[in-house]
Every structure is written in C-alpha cells, then in structure tokens.
Design a protein around this motif. Structure first.
Motif, PDB file in Angstrom:
ATOM      1  N   GLY A  53      75.765  43.991  38.996  1.00 26.08           N
ATOM      2  CA  GLY A  53      74.377  44.336  39.281  1.00 26.08           C
ATOM      3  C   GLY A  53      73.496  43.105  39.362  1.00 26.08           C
ATOM      4  O   GLY A  53      72.709  42.942  40.302  1.00 26.08           O
ATOM      5  N   TRP A  54      73.642  42.228  38.386  1.00 22.77           N
ATOM      6  CA  TRP A  54      72.862  40.990  38.404  1.00 22.77           C
ATOM      7  C   TRP A  54      73.243  40.114  39.598  1.00 22.77           C
ATOM      8  O   TRP A  54      72.372  39.529  40.259  1.00 22.77           O
ATOM      9  N   ALA A  55      74.549  40.032  39.880  1.00 28.52           N
ATOM     10  CA  ALA A  55      75.007  39.179  40.981  1.00 28.52           C
ATOM     11  C   ALA A  55      74.498  39.686  42.324  1.00 28.52           C
ATOM     12  O   ALA A  55      74.071  38.891  43.176  1.00 28.52           O
ATOM     13  N   MET A  56      74.504  40.999  42.530  1.00 30.78           N
ATOM     14  CA  MET A  56      74.058  41.548  43.810  1.00 30.78           C
ATOM     15  C   MET A  56      72.553  41.437  44.000  1.00 30.78           C
ATOM     16  O   MET A  56      72.069  41.453  45.126  1.00 30.78           O
ATOM     17  N   GLN A  57      71.817  41.317  42.897  1.00 28.33           N
ATOM     18  CA  GLN A  57      70.385  41.043  43.021  1.00 28.33           C
ATOM     19  C   GLN A  57      70.147  39.654  43.604  1.00 28.33           C
ATOM     20  O   GLN A  57      69.153  39.416  44.289  1.00 28.33           O
ATOM     21  N   ARG A  58      71.066  38.733  43.341  1.00 25.89           N
ATOM     22  CA  ARG A  58      70.934  37.355  43.834  1.00 25.89           C
ATOM     23  C   ARG A  58      71.614  37.149  45.184  1.00 25.89           C
ATOM     24  O   ARG A  58      71.225  36.253  45.940  1.00 25.89           O
ATOM     25  N   ASP A  59      72.641  37.946  45.461  1.00 25.11           N
ATOM     26  CA  ASP A  59      73.420  37.758  46.687  1.00 25.11           C
ATOM     27  C   ASP A  59      73.839  39.126  47.225  1.00 25.11           C
ATOM     28  O   ASP A  59      74.814  39.716  46.757  1.00 25.11           O
ATOM     29  N   GLU A  60      73.115  39.621  48.202  1.00 24.53           N
ATOM     30  CA  GLU A  60      73.388  40.949  48.763  1.00 24.53           C
ATOM     31  C   GLU A  60      74.755  41.033  49.423  1.00 24.53           C
ATOM     32  O   GLU A  60      75.331  42.118  49.548  1.00 24.53           O
ATOM     33  N   HIS A  61      75.309  39.902  49.843  1.00 24.20           N
ATOM     34  CA  HIS A  61      76.598  39.903  50.538  1.00 24.20           C
ATOM     35  C   HIS A  61      77.742  40.359  49.630  1.00 24.20           C
ATOM     36  O   HIS A  61      78.776  40.825  50.118  1.00 24.20           O
ATOM     37  N   ILE A  62      77.556  40.254  48.323  1.00 20.33           N
ATOM     38  CA  ILE A  62      78.604  40.691  47.390  1.00 20.33           C
ATOM     39  C   ILE A  62      78.859  42.189  47.559  1.00 20.33           C
ATOM     40  O   ILE A  62      80.013  42.639  47.460  1.00 20.33           O
ATOM     41  N   HIS A  63      77.830  42.967  47.825  1.00 16.94           N
ATOM     42  CA  HIS A  63      77.994  44.417  48.058  1.00 16.94           C
ATOM     43  C   HIS A  63      78.961  44.647  49.210  1.00 16.94           C
ATOM     44  O   HIS A  63      79.867  45.486  49.128  1.00 16.94           O
ATOM     45  N   THR A  64      78.799  43.879  50.293  1.00 12.99           N
ATOM     46  CA  THR A  64      79.676  44.015  51.465  1.00 12.99           C
ATOM     47  C   THR A  64      81.107  43.601  51.125  1.00 12.99           C
ATOM     48  O   THR A  64      82.070  44.266  51.530  1.00 12.99           O
ATOM     49  N   LEU A  65      81.229  42.523  50.391  1.00 12.54           N
ATOM     50  CA  LEU A  65      82.564  42.045  50.023  1.00 12.54           C
ATOM     51  C   LEU A  65      83.353  43.106  49.252  1.00 12.54           C
ATOM     52  O   LEU A  65      84.566  43.233  49.406  1.00 12.54           O
ATOM     53  N   ILE A  66      82.668  43.864  48.415  1.00  9.75           N
ATOM     54  CA  ILE A  66      83.342  44.848  47.573  1.00  9.75           C
ATOM     55  C   ILE A  66      83.580  46.159  48.311  1.00  9.75           C
ATOM     56  O   ILE A  66      84.630  46.788  48.151  1.00  9.75           O
ATOM     57  N   THR A  67      82.622  46.591  49.131  1.00  7.02           N
ATOM     58  CA  THR A  67      82.707  47.930  49.741  1.00  7.02           C
ATOM     59  C   THR A  67      83.434  47.963  51.075  1.00  7.02           C
ATOM     60  O   THR A  67      83.965  49.002  51.458  1.00  7.02           O
ATOM     61  N   GLU A  68      83.498  46.859  51.774  1.00  9.37           N
ATOM     62  CA  GLU A  68      84.145  46.872  53.085  1.00  9.37           C
ATOM     63  C   GLU A  68      85.558  46.312  52.977  1.00  9.37           C
ATOM     64  O   GLU A  68      85.808  45.360  52.233  1.00  9.37           O
TER      65      GLU A  68
END
Length: 355
Positions: free
Chosen positions: A279-294
């Motif tokens: 949660g904290w990491a994705m607040q700083r780097d939105e690309h992490i969401h893509t890395l995990i979900t795609e």
C-alpha cells in the motif's frame, strides 16, 4: 505454587522465569500430541480412512512451528502470577496452537500455497493422493475439501482444549476467534479489490494477525490467572508488537528466502494481498500495481521496484518504532521486572526474526 520469581538475583529470576516458560511450552507440546494420539486410536477402530485427518494435524505439529501464541499466553499467565502447576494454562496454550493450525490450513487454500514449513500443504498433498490413485472427480476439489475438513477438525479440537482452561479466559478466547475470522475475510476482500488503502491494510494486519498472535494470547493468559486488570497494558503492548510481527511477515514474504520461511516467496504478490508494504509502495509508484496485476512480470521485478521506492527501509524504521512503543507500554505494567524484561525480549524476537 505460584510463579514467584522475585527472589534471588536478577539473573537467577530471569533463568527461573525462562525455565518455567519452557517447561510449560513443552507441556503444551505434549498435550497436543497426546490429544491427537488418543484421537487416532479412537478413529483407527472405526475405519482405516478415518485417521487421515488426524494424521494430517499430527504431521503439522511434528513439522515444527514457533509456538508464538502459546508462548505469549504463558508469558501473560506467569507475569500475572499464575500457578505453573495448573493444567488450565497448558490447555489454553494448546487450544491457541490448534486454532493456529486450523487457520494455516485454510490460509494455504485461500492463498493457493504449495508449501508450509518446507512440506506440501494439506490440500496439495491430498490433490496428489487423488491423482496418483486415479480417483473420481477433480483432484483440486478433493484436496481443498480435505483441507477444509482438516482445518475444521482442528477448530473442534481447539474448543475442546479451551474447555479445560479457566473460565475467566473464555470471553477473550471467543473474541479472538471471531476477530481473526473477520480479519481473514477482510484480507480476502481487499485482495480482490486491490485498491490502495493503507488504513485498511493496517487494520487487516492488526485484526487478522497482530491481535491474534500477541495481544489476545497475552490477555487470555492474564485472565486465566485472574488478572484482568493487566488487559490495558497488554493490549497496548500487543497492538504495537503484533503490528511489528505482521510487518516482518510482509517483508519476509517479499524478500525472504523460502528455505528459511518454509513457504513460497512472493505469495503476497501472486495473491494480490494488500499489505501495508504494498500500500505504501503503490502510493509512491503507481506502476507497482501494474506489475502485480498484469501477467508477464516476475516477482524479482516487483522486488526491485519496491526497493526503489524506499518503502522497505521505511517499514524497518516503523518496526523499530513499534518495538520501542511496545517496550514502553510494558515498562510500567504492574508485573515483576523479570516479566517486563522477558516481554521486551520477546518483542524483539518476533519483530526481528528471519522466518
């Protein structure tokens, strides 16, 4: 005989406290094994297949584990002046460990985990049994069904064990059980939603893991000894140390070695667990969401990106602060100094463990 550790030197008192705790933990271990041995004997007379769920639990007990929850219940009990000869605290400690087994087995199904304590998980083992025997139906459905039932059996045994504990501990036990189930649901829901909400992530960490691991077992122990007045101090300590415990778990999942942890690394990534770390990491780097979900991205890519955010280092600092907060909370508790020292040491052990 009560747990009087105030006589002698500080080191003598500490040694006595540690020996007493260790002895009670061994009695918890013996109680778990004797219960399962007796159950196996009973069911073996019914049918050879009937022992399989009992054996699954026995194998998990034999595979190790840190027995953290019984250890904190025993510490709370002895700190509260409980009688170490009373079998009630042994029953309570065994109940907590049996509940933990149930949750691990069900967790492994929910997380689709293949390994626990270095061995195949219950559902994976029984999928393989189904497949190797060429039985009817789906092997996955069979394996997961067996795991659900084995976990439910552990829940039944945990209640049976807790019925032997002092009645004064039961309200806290009931609160612990329902709370952790709600926390498990919130965890599943948050993983499906996978939206950035550090407030929810922190709440899940508290009610699913922290309270159930540290806070509630301590209070179960104190109330079993008739010292409900210790609940506020133990709650403050347990909330802080419990959160530190869960944050360490998150870091170990992301960056730990499966040879140490006994389970696959990166499960939080593959199962989209909305941990506070993520949660904290994705607040700083939105690309992490893509890395995990795609699809198409490796756990190593996620780990590198997480490190680039600086969040893992911030989580380490947060753990330091939580341990300090927990130690301060216990420093003024109305218990012998030896138990304040012991609980401070236990806080450090669970917060800075490597497995």
């Amino acid at each position: 005989m009560t747990s009087d550790v105030t006589t002698g030197s500080g080191q003598e008192a500490a040694d006595f406290a540690r020996r007493t705790s260790t002895g009670l933990l061994q009695r918890v271990e013996d109680r778990l094994r004797s219960l399962l041995s007796a159950e196996r004997e009973t069911w073996a007379e019914v049918d050879e297949r009937a022992v399989i769920p009992v054996d699954a639990l026995s194998e998990m007990i034999a595979s190790g584990g840190k027995r953290i929850r019984p250890a904190f219940a025993i510490a709370g009990y002895l700190a509260a002046g409980g009688d170490p000869e009373d079998p009630g605290i042994v029953a309570a400690g065994a109940a907590l460990e049996m509940l933990h087994l149930a949750l691990l087995i069900h967790d492994d199904v929910l997380d689709d985990s293949s390994q626990r304590r270095g061995l195949p998980t219950v559902h994976v083992k029984h999928m393989d049994v189904h497949r190797s025997n060429d039985w009817q139906g789906e092997d996955r459905r069979f394996g997961e069904g067996v795991a659900i039932l084995v976990g439910a059996l552990a829940l039944a045994y945990s209640d049976e064990l807790m019925s032997e504990a002092p009645a004064s501990a039961l309200p806290e036990w009931h609160k612990l059980r329902s709370e952790v189930m709600i926390g498990q649901y919130a965890d599943v829901h948050a993983a499906a939603e996978f939206s950035v909400d550090p407030r929810l992530s922190r709440l899940i960490a508290k009610i699913k893991s922290g309270r159930y691991t540290i806070h509630r077992p301590l209070v179960v122990g104190a109330k079993a000894a008739g010292r409900g007045d210790l609940a506020p101090a133990f709650a403050e300590y347990g909330e802080a140390v419990g959160e530190a415990f869960q944050l360490r778990d998150d870091l170990l999942d992301a960056f730990g070695d499966s040879a140490d942890t006994g389970k696959p690394a990166g499960l939080d990534f593959t199962q989209h667990k909305m941990t506070l770390l993520l949660g904290w990491a994705m607040q700083r780097d939105e690309h992490i969401h893509t890395l995990i979900t795609e699809p198409g991205h490796t756990p190593d890519e996620v780990r590198r990106r997480l490190l680039d955010t600086g969040v893992p280092a911030d989580v380490e600092k947060h753990i330091d602060g939580l341990v300090e907060r927990g130690c301060k909370a216990i420093a003024d508790a109305p218990v012998d100094q030896v138990w304040r020292d012991e609980l401070a040491e236990m806080a450090r052990r669970v917060a800075y463990r490597n497995a």
